[in-house]
Motif scaffolding. Structure first.
Motif, mmCIF file in Angstrom:
data_model
loop_
_atom_site.group_PDB
_atom_site.id
_atom_site.type_symbol
_atom_site.label_atom_id
_atom_site.label_comp_id
_atom_site.label_asym_id
_atom_site.label_seq_id
_atom_site.Cartn_x
_atom_site.Cartn_y
_atom_site.Cartn_z
ATOM 1 N N UNK A 28 0.897 -1.186 0.584
ATOM 2 C CA UNK A 28 0.051 0.095 -0.201
ATOM 3 C C UNK A 28 0.861 1.479 -0.223
ATOM 4 N N UNK A 29 2.368 0.958 0.725
ATOM 5 C CA UNK A 29 2.598 2.215 1.033
ATOM 6 C C UNK A 29 3.304 2.360 -0.873
ATOM 7 N N UNK A 30 3.449 1.097 -1.475
ATOM 8 C CA UNK A 30 4.119 1.748 -2.982
ATOM 9 C C UNK A 30 3.370 2.207 -3.690
ATOM 10 N N UNK A 31 1.823 1.993 -3.573
ATOM 11 C CA UNK A 31 0.407 3.102 -4.528
ATOM 12 C C UNK A 31 1.066 4.152 -4.166
ATOM 13 N N UNK A 32 1.615 5.021 -2.819
ATOM 14 C CA UNK A 32 1.738 5.903 -2.878
ATOM 15 C C UNK A 32 2.978 7.541 -3.416
ATOM 16 N N UNK A 45 -0.075 8.474 -10.424
ATOM 17 C CA UNK A 45 0.844 7.791 -9.376
ATOM 18 C C UNK A 45 1.114 6.478 -10.424
ATOM 19 N N UNK A 46 1.922 5.796 -10.069
ATOM 20 C CA UNK A 46 2.448 4.647 -10.449
ATOM 21 C C UNK A 46 3.936 4.422 -10.394
ATOM 22 N N UNK A 47 4.602 3.604 -10.372
ATOM 23 C CA UNK A 47 5.668 3.366 -10.609
ATOM 24 C C UNK A 47 6.552 2.957 -12.146
ATOM 25 N N UNK A 48 5.657 3.201 -13.325
ATOM 26 C CA UNK A 48 6.320 3.797 -14.554
ATOM 27 C C UNK A 48 5.976 4.375 -15.129
#
Ligand SMILES: C[S@@+](CC[C@H](N)C(=O)[O-])C[C@H]1O[C@@H](n2cnc3c(N)ncnc32)[C@H](O)[C@@H]1O
Length: 381
Positions: A232-236, A253-256
């Protein structure tokens, strides 16, 4: 030289107040940081985790943080690799009668944290990192071994905000960008790197309080030892695109990363993409207000610390801020009083609050073209 702060007395090198390098570090300018830390630790124990009792001052120098924590009821340990610091911290502990509740160890901070982590009887409830420059070389050990709370000071603001880009990329495994909201870029770069580090240990983090001031960033992260919390933290996390021509910015938002190629407002192509950054709130509003209420009048920085808490608590949750003077310069318009400027924005239907980054900084849900349209008349165009 004898100094007193927060009800304790310390011997510190005379050079500490003379702006030259001292044999043992003590910065009187960080008293607000320490006052807030003591009030926050108190609030944490009273409101969040009554079982928290141990506090590690992982880079103790004169011992000031650990001694203040011990005097406030914590079982504190101070660690420093420097022999002179260890001697001074021990002397300062005796001077304040806290030798029983503040022990000082000469060791590398990482070695100490991993040593304690293997020994469940001496688990570390709170770990406080206050190194020179970047805290990242100590972050793995802290998240691998802390039970409840990790407190971090970072003083390498130029790498954090993207002014020293390569150094920022190396230290924080992110691409910070040099914008006019540089301090906030630093806050969000630091939180992103800390959250990603914690996630490696299946630890989720919640920032209880974060602020930037006087060339440092300070944050207090509550820990949740579950893999799902780490997810959930990584969703931030996500990215900020920033137009260097008209100052438009937008968060995704997102890691890409999916960089914006052309500014949707002015059509400019000079768009910077920064990230991954922390895009969620960097404080718990009610918790910060509780911290403010626990700052005693006797603290040397009481008024400033309370004001800071009030502004941080009141800020709108937007992952960047504007500087009114920078906007007015861009538009070739005179700036008016901040209160009037924010009132005009609110009257036009937008949310707007002061930000803690400086007297002319503010947060709003209006984009840059909406800010201009809403305030141009009041600014006299
Ligand atoms: C910025 S000072 C700490 C200031 C102190 N916390 C305060 O509030 O005044 C950094 C301290 O960390 C110590 N230090 C640096 N690297 C270390 C390491 N790897 N392990 C332990 N101590 C370290 C230095 O000797 C120095 O005393």
């Amino acid at each position: 030289m004898r100094v007193s702060e927060g009800g304790i007395e310390l011997d510190v090198p005379a050079e500490s107040t003379e702006g030259v390098e001292a044999p043992v570090f003590y910065n009187p300018g960080q008293e607000l940081n320490r006052d807030l830390t003591i009030a926050l630790l108190r609030t944490f124990r009273e409101e969040r985790e009554s079982r928290a009792r141990t506090y590690l001052d992982a880079m103790t120098a004169s011992g000031v943080r650990g001694i203040r924590a011990a005097a406030d009821g914590w079982e504190a340990t101070g660690v420093d690799r420097d022999e002179r610091a260890v001697s001074l911290a021990r002397e300062n502990a005796s001077r304040n009668g806290v030798e029983e509740s503040f022990s000082v160890v000469r060791e590398d901070a990482n070695a100490f944290m991993y040593g304690c982590g293997r020994d469940m009887d001496s688990a570390l409830d709170v770990i406080d990192l206050d190194p020179y420059g970047t805290p990242m070389p100590f972050a793995d050990a802290a998240f691998a071994n802390a039970r409840n709370l990790v407190c971090v000071t970072a003083t390498d603001t130029a790498p954090l905000c993207g002014a020293h880009l390569q150094s920022g990329i190396r230290s924080y495994s992110a691409v910070p960008r040099n914008t006019e909201y540089h301090a906030e870029m630093g806050v969000r770069t630091l939180l992103s790197a800390l959250a990603r580090t914690a996630a490696r240990y299946d630890v989720g983090v919640t920032p209880l309080c974060t602020y930037a001031r006087n060339h440092y960033v300070r944050t207090f992260l509550e820990l949740d030892h579950r893999a799902s919390a780490a997810d959930s933290t990584l969703d931030a996390l996500g990215f900020l695109d920033h137009c260097e021509d008209c100052l438009f910015r937008t968060a995704t938002r997102g890691l890409i990363a999916d960089p914006v190629e052309q500014c949707p407002i002015c059509g400019g192509k000079r768009v910077l993409t920064a990230g991954p950054l922390w895009l969620d709130s960097y404080r718990d509003r009610e918790f910060v207000r509780s911290v403010r209420d626990r700052i005693p009048e006797s603290f040397g920085t009481a008024e400033r610390a309370r004001d800071l808490c009030e502004t941080v608590a009141g800020e709108l949750d937007v992952p960047h801020h504007y500087d009114q003077h920078r906007l007015c310069k861009e538009w070739s318009l005179p700036a008016n009083a901040m209160d009037d400027f924010l009132a005009t924005l609110r009257a036009a239907g937008y949310e707007a609050t002061p930000a803690h980054y400086g007297g002319t900084t503010f947060k709003t849900d209006a984009d840059v073209s909406e800010i201009r349209a809403a305030t141009a008349d009041a600014l006299g165009s």
